[in-house]
Design a protein around this motif. Sequence first.
Motif, PDB file in Angstrom:
ATOM      1  N   ASN A  69       8.702  12.328  -5.634  1.00 14.67           N
ATOM      2  CA  ASN A  69       8.075  11.013  -5.840  1.00 14.67           C
ATOM      3  C   ASN A  69       8.150  10.565  -7.303  1.00 14.67           C
ATOM      4  O   ASN A  69       8.379   9.391  -7.593  1.00 14.67           O
ATOM      5  CB  ASN A  69       6.602  11.061  -5.403  1.00 14.67           C
ATOM      6  CG  ASN A  69       6.469  11.217  -3.897  1.00 14.67           C
ATOM      7  OD1 ASN A  69       7.384  10.884  -3.150  1.00 14.67           O
ATOM      8  ND2 ASN A  69       5.338  11.744  -3.462  1.00 14.67           N
ATOM      9  N   LEU A  70       7.943  11.523  -8.190  1.00 14.31           N
ATOM     10  CA  LEU A  70       7.935  11.198  -9.619  1.00 14.31           C
ATOM     11  C   LEU A  70       9.262  10.572 -10.066  1.00 14.31           C
ATOM     12  O   LEU A  70       9.283   9.652 -10.891  1.00 14.31           O
ATOM     13  CB  LEU A  70       7.655  12.489 -10.403  1.00 14.31           C
ATOM     14  CG  LEU A  70       6.941  12.378 -11.742  1.00 14.31           C
ATOM     15  CD1 LEU A  70       5.727  11.464 -11.702  1.00 14.31           C
ATOM     16  CD2 LEU A  70       6.521  13.793 -12.203  1.00 14.31           C
ATOM     17  N   GLU A  74       0.856  -1.194   0.000  1.00 14.77           N
ATOM     18  CA  GLU A  74       0.000   0.000   0.000  1.00 14.77           C
ATOM     19  C   GLU A  74       0.894   1.247   0.000  1.00 14.77           C
ATOM     20  O   GLU A  74       0.433   2.343  -0.253  1.00 14.77           O
ATOM     21  CB  GLU A  74      -0.893   0.026   1.251  1.00 14.77           C
ATOM     22  CG  GLU A  74      -0.095   0.140   2.543  1.00 14.77           C
ATOM     23  CD  GLU A  74      -0.921   0.078   3.831  1.00 14.77           C
ATOM     24  OE1 GLU A  74      -2.154   0.098   3.767  1.00 14.77           O
ATOM     25  OE2 GLU A  74      -0.290   0.002   4.909  1.00 14.77           O
ATOM     26  N   LYS A  75       2.191   1.054   0.300  1.00 18.05           N
ATOM     27  CA  LYS A  75       3.137   2.174   0.370  1.00 18.05           C
ATOM     28  C   LYS A  75       3.738   2.394  -1.014  1.00 18.05           C
ATOM     29  O   LYS A  75       3.752   1.479  -1.851  1.00 18.05           O
ATOM     30  CB  LYS A  75       4.243   1.865   1.394  1.00 18.05           C
ATOM     31  CG  LYS A  75       3.712   1.526   2.793  1.00 18.05           C
ATOM     32  CD  LYS A  75       3.402   2.742   3.621  1.00 18.05           C
ATOM     33  CE  LYS A  75       2.609   2.449   4.888  1.00 18.05           C
ATOM     34  NZ  LYS A  75       3.265   1.669   5.899  1.00 18.05           N
ATOM     35  N   LEU A  76       4.249   3.612  -1.227  1.00 16.97           N
ATOM     36  CA  LEU A  76       4.603   4.026  -2.585  1.00 16.97           C
ATOM     37  C   LEU A  76       5.421   2.993  -3.385  1.00 16.97           C
ATOM     38  O   LEU A  76       4.998   2.552  -4.456  1.00 16.97           O
ATOM     39  CB  LEU A  76       5.352   5.370  -2.559  1.00 16.97           C
ATOM     40  CG  LEU A  76       5.697   5.886  -3.955  1.00 16.97           C
ATOM     41  CD1 LEU A  76       4.493   6.529  -4.629  1.00 16.97           C
ATOM     42  CD2 LEU A  76       6.852   6.881  -3.916  1.00 16.97           C
ATOM     43  N   ILE A  77       6.595   2.626  -2.868  1.00 18.58           N
ATOM     44  CA  ILE A  77       7.515   1.827  -3.700  1.00 18.58           C
ATOM     45  C   ILE A  77       6.969   0.427  -4.014  1.00 18.58           C
ATOM     46  O   ILE A  77       6.874   0.061  -5.194  1.00 18.58           O
ATOM     47  CB  ILE A  77       8.945   1.834  -3.109  1.00 18.58           C
ATOM     48  CG1 ILE A  77       9.533   3.241  -3.319  1.00 18.58           C
ATOM     49  CG2 ILE A  77       9.821   0.728  -3.708  1.00 18.58           C
ATOM     50  CD1 ILE A  77      10.958   3.461  -2.861  1.00 18.58           C
ATOM     51  N   PRO A  78       6.518  -0.356  -3.011  1.00 19.61           N
ATOM     52  CA  PRO A  78       5.996  -1.685  -3.385  1.00 19.61           C
ATOM     53  C   PRO A  78       4.714  -1.616  -4.215  1.00 19.61           C
ATOM     54  O   PRO A  78       4.502  -2.464  -5.087  1.00 19.61           O
ATOM     55  CB  PRO A  78       5.733  -2.370  -2.037  1.00 19.61           C
ATOM     56  CG  PRO A  78       5.696  -1.277  -1.032  1.00 19.61           C
ATOM     57  CD  PRO A  78       6.570  -0.177  -1.547  1.00 19.61           C
ATOM     58  N   LEU A  79       3.888  -0.584  -3.964  1.00 19.40           N
ATOM     59  CA  LEU A  79       2.658  -0.441  -4.767  1.00 19.40           C
ATOM     60  C   LEU A  79       3.002  -0.197  -6.230  1.00 19.40           C
ATOM     61  O   LEU A  79       2.428  -0.805  -7.144  1.00 19.40           O
ATOM     62  CB  LEU A  79       1.808   0.720  -4.225  1.00 19.40           C
ATOM     63  CG  LEU A  79       0.533   1.012  -5.012  1.00 19.40           C
ATOM     64  CD1 LEU A  79      -0.515  -0.075  -4.775  1.00 19.40           C
ATOM     65  CD2 LEU A  79      -0.054   2.361  -4.643  1.00 19.40           C
ATOM     66  N   VAL A 122       8.642  15.808  -2.044  1.00 21.08           N
ATOM     67  CA  VAL A 122       9.986  15.242  -1.844  1.00 21.08           C
ATOM     68  C   VAL A 122      10.020  14.413  -0.558  1.00 21.08           C
ATOM     69  O   VAL A 122       9.531  14.857   0.493  1.00 21.08           O
ATOM     70  CB  VAL A 122      11.032  16.377  -1.776  1.00 21.08           C
ATOM     71  CG1 VAL A 122      12.409  15.839  -1.379  1.00 21.08           C
ATOM     72  CG2 VAL A 122      11.113  17.093  -3.119  1.00 21.08           C
ATOM     73  N   ARG A 123      10.583  13.213  -0.665  1.00 21.15           N
ATOM     74  CA  ARG A 123      10.801  12.346   0.501  1.00 21.15           C
ATOM     75  C   ARG A 123      12.256  11.896   0.506  1.00 21.15           C
ATOM     76  O   ARG A 123      12.873  11.759  -0.545  1.00 21.15           O
ATOM     77  CB  ARG A 123       9.901  11.100   0.432  1.00 21.15           C
ATOM     78  CG  ARG A 123       8.393  11.385   0.482  1.00 21.15           C
ATOM     79  CD  ARG A 123       7.976  11.865   1.860  1.00 21.15           C
ATOM     80  NE  ARG A 123       6.561  12.110   2.014  1.00 21.15           N
ATOM     81  CZ  ARG A 123       5.974  13.296   1.778  1.00 21.15           C
ATOM     82  NH1 ARG A 123       6.661  14.321   1.340  1.00 21.15           N
ATOM     83  NH2 ARG A 123       4.680  13.455   1.998  1.00 21.15           N
TER      84      ARG A 123
END
Length: 337
Positions: A250-251, A189-194, A214-215
């Motif tokens: 993120n992009l 459900e989190k950005l990278i694995p999703l 930005v993260r």
Amino acid sequence: MKLLVTGGAGFIGSNYIHYILAEDPEAQVVNFDALTYAGNLENLAGIDKDPRYTFIKGDITKPNAVAAALEAHQVDAVVHFAAESHVDRSLHVGTRTFILTNVLGTQNLLDACRAHKVARFVHVSTDEVYGSLGPEGRFTEASPIQPNNPYAATKAASDFMVRAACHSHGLDAVITRCSNNFGPYQFPEKLIPLMIANALEDKPLPVYGDGCQVRDWIYVEDHCRGVDAVLRKGKTGEIYNIGGSHDVPNLDVVRRILAILQKPESLIKYVKDRPGHDRRYAIDASKIERELGWQPRLDFDTALRKTVAWYLEHRTWWERIRSGEYRKYYAAMYGNR
Ligand code: NAD
Ligand code: TYD
């Protein structure tokens, strides 16, 4: 050293258990986890055979369950990962479980640690408690606490309860505040694995707003080493930021995943932004580097390639989560929460 690890069936907790049992032959681990939707014992496959490992299905919101675990096991320290951890759920599903687990659950642990004279409490927190940055600067341990979403607010509240237990009652507690983790066993459900899972299934990759938030990203094993350094060498009452020194929009992360998987950027789908979405996080981790000699080992690109490879090799693991199969196994074994 015998540890009670809370939330050890989740993403970072399970990585920590793998790490500590591999690194320290003397370590013993009691994993205390309620097995919520985010808890998955498949993350610990193989570990359950290790005589140094014990699992307790227990809920930190229940003081008696916490007390019983500490009575049954004389532990040297509690390493506290258990939390409701997903910002979107705290915004769209409800805040009640966040308050119960993150705030009340942490307080129950603090009370039980005092009562059972546990020598050290490590509270695993997040950079999100600092709120959002403008275009310049980084979070230091002295930055103001300005959480902007319900998840972050409950983590900030728990940090304050830990501080109070240390200050008022002399509990030996330390706090870590880490940036965004990624790696094996992260719930999709989190950005990278999703994004990896969707790309592999040729499904749209939902990017919130303009994707320019930005993260800072850190490989989970580097975070685990940081938690361990704080457990062993951190000073009582201190806070240690942990970060990967890789803060990007993120992009960029999404595009990099598509490039590694050789999938087209046309899969990117811009969707409605998260309400109150924090614009920029960046972390100054110089204190833990200077005082405890910790540094991240893996650069972002190597770690991302490793992570993508893991999700490719462990397709059944995340497919069972996406289909809901993994819950049926628990319901049969442990009942539903
Ligand atoms: P996760 O959601 O993957 O796992 C949470 C675990 O806690 C699950 O196993 C769940 O079953 C358990 N749990 C939840 N409620 C519980 C309760 N009431 N009693 C007992 N167990 C319960 O979370 P994660 O991503 O592994 O995060 C672990 C910790 O690290 C959290 O405290 C989080 O705030 C913090 N953190 C996470 C990140 C990140 O990027 N994921 C970054 C910084 C800090
Ligand atoms: P997330 O992995 O949920 O972590 P956090 O909110 O704790 O930082 O999200 C990371 C970033 O990715 C955050 O800026 C929100 C964004 N995001 C998307 O753009 N699309 C998504 O589908 C998700 C889950 C996150």
